[in-house]
Design a protein around this motif. Structure first.
Motif, PDB file in Angstrom:
ATOM      1  N   CYS A  40       0.657  -1.478   0.060  1.00  0.00           N
ATOM      2  CA  CYS A  40      -0.143  -0.137  -0.043  1.00  0.00           C
ATOM      3  C   CYS A  40       0.979   1.439   0.564  1.00  0.00           C
ATOM      4  N   ALA A  42      -0.029   4.434   1.355  1.00  0.00           N
ATOM      5  CA  ALA A  42       0.151   4.945   2.496  1.00  0.00           C
ATOM      6  C   ALA A  42       0.777   5.000   3.324  1.00  0.00           C
ATOM      7  N   CYS A  43       0.012   3.432   3.744  1.00  0.00           N
ATOM      8  CA  CYS A  43       0.609   3.250   4.940  1.00  0.00           C
ATOM      9  C   CYS A  43       1.976   1.738   4.515  1.00  0.00           C
ATOM     10  N   HIS A  45       1.688  -1.166   4.391  1.00  0.00           N
ATOM     11  CA  HIS A  45       0.791  -2.554   4.448  1.00  0.00           C
ATOM     12  C   HIS A  45       1.482  -3.784   2.567  1.00  0.00           C
ATOM     13  N   CYS A  65      -8.207  -0.387   1.121  1.00  0.00           N
ATOM     14  CA  CYS A  65      -6.293  -0.842   1.244  1.00  0.00           C
ATOM     15  C   CYS A  65      -7.062  -1.685   2.805  1.00  0.00           C
ATOM     16  N   CYS A  68      -5.183   0.150   6.566  1.00  0.00           N
ATOM     17  CA  CYS A  68      -5.276   1.433   6.624  1.00  0.00           C
ATOM     18  C   CYS A  68      -7.035   2.322   6.066  1.00  0.00           C
TER      19      CYS A  68
HETATM   20 ZN   LIG Z   1      -2.880   1.299   3.450  1.00  0.00          ZN
END
Ligand SMILES: [Zn+2]
Length: 263
Positions: A40, A42-43, A45, A65, A68
């Motif tokens: 991901c 963003a995070c 993951h 996701c 997150c």
């Molecule tokens: Zn994420």
């Protein structure tokens, strides 16, 4: 049996589409397309195998996701679906033939170039140059072994590799002048892409491909201006139109010209 093959190539196409997404994301940023594994943005993951099933995972996760909840770009889904449909179409159009394999390779290249040009306004040499080499090697081998695919116009008196070379040269000539004259929206990347298209389609289909790209590009630009999505100052990349026109020309150009000029 045919249905089974269609489903199989749909699935293969979806998987390849998922790979094209990775290429389109990482290649313009000079990142490795192999490592690290999908994560991901963003995070961080790491995407598990179960979350990485093309088309289905996006629907299952409803575009978010799992870790997150960040939105997964819709483009990932549409490219997977589009490539899946494209591969099913290629099987339906060409059957299990050499043409199918060759055109599939070129289509993957064109889809990746289209995405990268749309999002970054560049046509990376890292894709265009290998494409040129593939086209030359394939047409060279075809010339040696006396094989010519259905998608190029058999001129009868020339070798395929000569056709390819003439096509590439015409692509260069046709785009060089506009690229020098109109700075916005057209550049060296487009000239190189036109050469690649010429190497693939040969003469005379390369002319049809470029004409079609100008036609589609003009129509789309007109609509975007009318709807005020783009203003006159915005540069609209030409590469995506070249890519779409090249694919359409490979699929139907030959039949179209035969219909237009019956012999
Ligand atoms: Zn994420």
């Amino acid at each position: 049996m045919t249905i089974l093959w269609l489903v199989l190539f749909f699935a293969i196409g979806a998987t390849i589409g998922s790979f094209i997404n990775v290429v389109a994301d990482r290649l313009p940023e000079d990142k490795s397309i192999i490592s690290p594994p999908s994560h991901c943005s963003a995070c961080g993951h790491q995407i598990s195998a179960g979350e990485n099933i093309p088309i289905l995972s996006y629907l299952w996760l409803r575009g978010h996701c799992r870790s997150c909840g960040a939105t997964i770009p819709q483009r990932l889904f549409w490219v997977e679906l589009g490539t899946a449909i494209l591969f099913a179409f290629l099987y339906w159009h060409y059957g299990l033939t050499w043409e199918f394999a060759m055109v599939a390779i070129y289509c993957c290249l064109f889809v990746a170039l289209l995405l990268i040009d749309l999002e970054h306004s560049i046509l990376p040499n890292k894709l265009v140059y290998p494409g040129m080499i593939i086209a030359l090697v394939i047409s060279g081998l075809g010339s040696i072994f006396g094989f010519e695919p259905v998608y190029i116009m058999g001129m009868g008196f020339r070798l395929w590799i000569v056709d390819a070379a003439i096509g590439g040269a015409i692509g260069l000539v046709l785009l060089l002048l506009p690229a020098l004259l109109y700075r916005g929206g057209m550049g060296w990347g487009d000239v190189k892409l036109a050469v690649l298209i010429g190497l693939i389609t040969g003469f005379p289909l390369v002319i049809l491909a470029i004409f079609l790209a100008v036609l589609i590009g003009g129509l789309v630009a007109g609509v975007l201006l009318l709807l005020k999505i783009k203003s006159r100052k915005d540069a609209i990349p030409f590469g995506p139109f070249l890519a779409v026109a090249a694919m359409a020309t490979i699929f139907w150009g030959n039949s179209f010209l035969n219909w237009l000029f019956p012999s």
